[in-house]
Write a protein that holds these residues in place. Sequence first.
Motif, PDB file in Angstrom:
ATOM      1  N   ASP A 147       0.793  -1.228   0.000  1.00 36.99           N
ATOM      2  CA  ASP A 147       0.000   0.000   0.000  1.00 36.99           C
ATOM      3  C   ASP A 147       0.827   1.281   0.000  1.00 36.99           C
ATOM      4  O   ASP A 147       0.256   2.376  -0.067  1.00 36.99           O
ATOM      5  N   GLY A 148       2.147   1.162   0.139  1.00 40.66           N
ATOM      6  CA  GLY A 148       2.987   2.354   0.153  1.00 40.66           C
ATOM      7  C   GLY A 148       3.470   2.693   1.555  1.00 40.66           C
ATOM      8  O   GLY A 148       2.874   2.278   2.564  1.00 40.66           O
ATOM      9  N   PHE A 149       4.548   3.480   1.616  1.00 43.26           N
ATOM     10  CA  PHE A 149       5.155   3.802   2.904  1.00 43.26           C
ATOM     11  C   PHE A 149       4.287   4.747   3.726  1.00 43.26           C
ATOM     12  O   PHE A 149       4.342   4.708   4.957  1.00 43.26           O
ATOM     13  N   LEU A 150       3.505   5.594   3.081  1.00 45.17           N
ATOM     14  CA  LEU A 150       2.648   6.503   3.835  1.00 45.17           C
ATOM     15  C   LEU A 150       1.613   5.733   4.642  1.00 45.17           C
ATOM     16  O   LEU A 150       1.406   6.009   5.831  1.00 45.17           O
ATOM     17  N   VAL A 151       0.970   4.772   4.015  1.00 43.60           N
ATOM     18  CA  VAL A 151      -0.027   3.959   4.722  1.00 43.60           C
ATOM     19  C   VAL A 151       0.628   3.173   5.847  1.00 43.60           C
ATOM     20  O   VAL A 151       0.103   3.097   6.964  1.00 43.60           O
ATOM     21  N   ALA A 152       1.809   2.598   5.562  1.00 39.71           N
ATOM     22  CA  ALA A 152       2.515   1.849   6.598  1.00 39.71           C
ATOM     23  C   ALA A 152       2.898   2.746   7.778  1.00 39.71           C
ATOM     24  O   ALA A 152       2.758   2.357   8.943  1.00 39.71           O
ATOM     25  N   SER A 153       3.340   3.971   7.482  1.00 34.44           N
ATOM     26  CA  SER A 153       3.728   4.898   8.549  1.00 34.44           C
ATOM     27  C   SER A 153       2.530   5.283   9.403  1.00 34.44           C
ATOM     28  O   SER A 153       2.635   5.374  10.636  1.00 34.44           O
ATOM     29  N   VAL A 154       1.393   5.523   8.758  1.00 32.80           N
ATOM     30  CA  VAL A 154       0.178   5.864   9.516  1.00 32.80           C
ATOM     31  C   VAL A 154      -0.207   4.712  10.441  1.00 32.80           C
ATOM     32  O   VAL A 154      -0.575   4.923  11.608  1.00 32.80           O
ATOM     33  N   LYS A 155      -0.121   3.490   9.950  1.00 35.24           N
ATOM     34  CA  LYS A 155      -0.467   2.332  10.779  1.00 35.24           C
ATOM     35  C   LYS A 155       0.525   2.163  11.932  1.00 35.24           C
ATOM     36  O   LYS A 155       0.134   1.791  13.044  1.00 35.24           O
ATOM     37  N   ILE A 156       1.799   2.429  11.689  1.00 30.71           N
ATOM     38  CA  ILE A 156       2.803   2.330  12.760  1.00 30.71           C
ATOM     39  C   ILE A 156       2.520   3.366  13.837  1.00 30.71           C
ATOM     40  O   ILE A 156       2.531   3.055  15.038  1.00 30.71           O
ATOM     41  N   LEU A 157       2.259   4.612  13.424  1.00 25.45           N
ATOM     42  CA  LEU A 157       1.997   5.677  14.392  1.00 25.45           C
ATOM     43  C   LEU A 157       0.693   5.418  15.148  1.00 25.45           C
ATOM     44  O   LEU A 157       0.595   5.734  16.341  1.00 25.45           O
ATOM     45  N   ARG A 158      -0.288   4.852  14.475  1.00 25.10           N
ATOM     46  CA  ARG A 158      -1.538   4.509  15.159  1.00 25.10           C
ATOM     47  C   ARG A 158      -1.298   3.421  16.201  1.00 25.10           C
ATOM     48  O   ARG A 158      -1.854   3.473  17.305  1.00 25.10           O
ATOM     49  N   ARG A 159      -0.441   2.453  15.876  1.00 24.03           N
ATOM     50  CA  ARG A 159      -0.098   1.410  16.842  1.00 24.03           C
ATOM     51  C   ARG A 159       0.662   2.004  18.026  1.00 24.03           C
ATOM     52  O   ARG A 159       0.410   1.621  19.175  1.00 24.03           O
ATOM     53  N   ALA A 160       1.563   2.936  17.767  1.00 28.08           N
ATOM     54  CA  ALA A 160       2.292   3.577  18.862  1.00 28.08           C
ATOM     55  C   ALA A 160       1.341   4.347  19.772  1.00 28.08           C
ATOM     56  O   ALA A 160       1.512   4.359  21.003  1.00 28.08           O
ATOM     57  N   TRP A 161       0.330   4.981  19.191  1.00 30.79           N
ATOM     58  CA  TRP A 161      -0.649   5.708  19.998  1.00 30.79           C
ATOM     59  C   TRP A 161      -1.449   4.740  20.877  1.00 30.79           C
ATOM     60  O   TRP A 161      -1.707   5.027  22.054  1.00 30.79           O
ATOM     61  N   VAL A 162      -1.840   3.603  20.314  1.00 33.72           N
ATOM     62  CA  VAL A 162      -2.554   2.594  21.105  1.00 33.72           C
ATOM     63  C   VAL A 162      -1.686   2.132  22.276  1.00 33.72           C
ATOM     64  O   VAL A 162      -2.164   2.012  23.416  1.00 33.72           O
ATOM     65  N   LEU A 163      -0.409   1.902  22.021  1.00 34.15           N
ATOM     66  CA  LEU A 163       0.501   1.486  23.086  1.00 34.15           C
ATOM     67  C   LEU A 163       0.634   2.564  24.151  1.00 34.15           C
ATOM     68  O   LEU A 163       0.736   2.262  25.351  1.00 34.15           O
ATOM     69  N   LEU A 185       8.000   4.611  17.169  1.00 29.88           N
ATOM     70  CA  LEU A 185       7.949   5.968  16.630  1.00 29.88           C
ATOM     71  C   LEU A 185       9.088   6.223  15.645  1.00 29.88           C
ATOM     72  O   LEU A 185       8.956   7.039  14.723  1.00 29.88           O
ATOM     73  N   GLY A 186      10.208   5.542  15.837  1.00 23.76           N
ATOM     74  CA  GLY A 186      11.334   5.716  14.934  1.00 23.76           C
ATOM     75  C   GLY A 186      11.294   4.813  13.708  1.00 23.76           C
ATOM     76  O   GLY A 186      12.056   5.030  12.758  1.00 23.76           O
ATOM     77  N   LEU A 187      10.407   3.823  13.721  1.00 26.14           N
ATOM     78  CA  LEU A 187      10.374   2.860  12.622  1.00 26.14           C
ATOM     79  C   LEU A 187      10.012   3.476  11.270  1.00 26.14           C
ATOM     80  O   LEU A 187      10.595   3.078  10.247  1.00 26.14           O
ATOM     81  N   PRO A 188       9.066   4.435  11.183  1.00 21.16           N
ATOM     82  CA  PRO A 188       8.770   5.015   9.860  1.00 21.16           C
ATOM     83  C   PRO A 188       9.983   5.655   9.195  1.00 21.16           C
ATOM     84  O   PRO A 188      10.041   5.713   7.958  1.00 21.16           O
ATOM     85  N   LEU A 189      10.939   6.140   9.977  1.00 22.33           N
ATOM     86  CA  LEU A 189      12.139   6.734   9.396  1.00 22.33           C
ATOM     87  C   LEU A 189      13.079   5.673   8.836  1.00 22.33           C
ATOM     88  O   LEU A 189      13.782   5.916   7.851  1.00 22.33           O
ATOM     89  N   ALA A 190      13.102   4.509   9.492  1.00 23.82           N
ATOM     90  CA  ALA A 190      14.060   3.473   9.108  1.00 23.82           C
ATOM     91  C   ALA A 190      13.506   2.479   8.101  1.00 23.82           C
ATOM     92  O   ALA A 190      14.271   1.874   7.337  1.00 23.82           O
ATOM     93  N   LEU A 191      12.186   2.300   8.068  1.00 29.39           N
ATOM     94  CA  LEU A 191      11.596   1.228   7.275  1.00 29.39           C
ATOM     95  C   LEU A 191      11.891   1.329   5.771  1.00 29.39           C
ATOM     96  O   LEU A 191      12.250   0.314   5.153  1.00 29.39           O
ATOM     97  N   PRO A 192      11.774   2.515   5.133  1.00 31.85           N
ATOM     98  CA  PRO A 192      12.041   2.555   3.684  1.00 31.85           C
ATOM     99  C   PRO A 192      13.444   2.085   3.322  1.00 31.85           C
ATOM    100  O   PRO A 192      13.615   1.287   2.388  1.00 31.85           O
ATOM    101  N   MET A 193      14.452   2.561   4.068  1.00 31.38           N
ATOM    102  CA  MET A 193      15.817   2.157   3.755  1.00 31.38           C
ATOM    103  C   MET A 193      16.076   0.709   4.161  1.00 31.38           C
ATOM    104  O   MET A 193      16.864   0.012   3.514  1.00 31.38           O
ATOM    105  N   LEU A 194      15.411   0.247   5.224  1.00 33.26           N
ATOM    106  CA  LEU A 194      15.562  -1.162   5.612  1.00 33.26           C
ATOM    107  C   LEU A 194      15.138  -2.077   4.473  1.00 33.26           C
ATOM    108  O   LEU A 194      15.795  -3.087   4.198  1.00 33.26           O
ATOM    109  N   LEU A 195      14.055  -1.734   3.807  1.00 35.83           N
ATOM    110  CA  LEU A 195      13.553  -2.583   2.734  1.00 35.83           C
ATOM    111  C   LEU A 195      14.421  -2.478   1.485  1.00 35.83           C
ATOM    112  O   LEU A 195      14.471  -3.420   0.693  1.00 35.83           O
TER     113      LEU A 195
END
Length: 373
Positions: free
Chosen positions: A66-82, A150-160
């Motif tokens: 779905d793209g990095f934007l969608v993935a980042s939104v889901k990551i940040l939403r999960r961080a908020w739940v936590l 919270l730091g994962l959206p910054l690292a995920l694109p380059m990790l992949l």
Amino acid sequence: MLNGRDHRIDFFRGLALIFIFWDHIPHNPLAELTVRNFGFSDAAEIFVFLAGYAAVLAYGKIAQRDGFLVASVKILRRAWVLYVVHIFLLAVLMGIVFFANSHVETRDLVQEMGLQYFLSNPQQALTDELLLRFKPNLMDPLPLYIVLLLGLPLALPMLLRNARYVVGVSLVLYLLAPVWNLAAQEGGVWFFNPMAWQFLFILGGAAAIHGQRAKAPETRPLSRQPLFVGAAAYLLITGLLALSWKWPQVHDAIMPLWLGEHLYPISKTNLSPVRLLHFLALAYVAARLIPHSGWLNNWFARQTRRMGRYSLEVFCLGVILAPLADMLNALGGDGLVMQLFSALMGVGIMAVLAGWLDWNKRLGKPVKVPAAP
């Protein structure tokens, strides 16, 4: 393309949750069986590494689909739940500890749990709670996971794209960890320094990506593989050294003075290199020795896998059950039978919660109606 869920990850996450629960109960005899007694690392390393592995596996798949934007939104939403769960869990934990302390006359559980700060300065403690600076005993892993996510959206694109560069940057941050930590209550710092533990989280993510690539099978026997032999030897040496801590005279006899001066203290806060190396050796040896399937289908493995699948809920329940088990042991005179009962009963309750969550999830899935001929 990243593939689906790895059941081995669920199993070892569940096992780490059991170990963490047992380690959090004072004077628990079953805590003598956890990994911390046989080397320099413990269940915290297992949990953080597999958290990185599972997060990159899950959100990397979303990013590719779905793209990095969608993935980042889901990551940040999960961080908020936590974050919300952290606030709620701390309130529940304080209520349980205050209740237990009113029934245990021989010990001050409030002091032991690090909640005295709340009683002496409640307004500042509430502010620190919102800022993730107030972390009583048992509460340290959750704020760490929030910061790592919270730091994962910054690292995920380059990790992949090229995980080696991300691992290199992460290593530099890890080396800076001893001089850089986040502030905690009363002028302290975080028990789990995010600057250090992010390296293990990133290594877990890199391992998830590496594990998805097709590799030629190793044909040499394990005894002729230098990396495996070196890792196994390190585990053996550190395991014997860790066991010697129970007998100081034996430890002093086998530990050279000059080596002890360089080895100790083994920092958990900054993830000492010898701790990190011990976990990596343990993970590598386990990956080479433990088969991928078969054993995962027995009853114990299925229950443990289910606990790992719902790691957040099970972890939170374990945090709540640990002081209750401690209270039960104290009221029972700290007898061996009561200690074993409370430790095993707690794991049973955690398994029941995971089973209920799994059943509830399957209940909510729509029924697939076969197409008409």
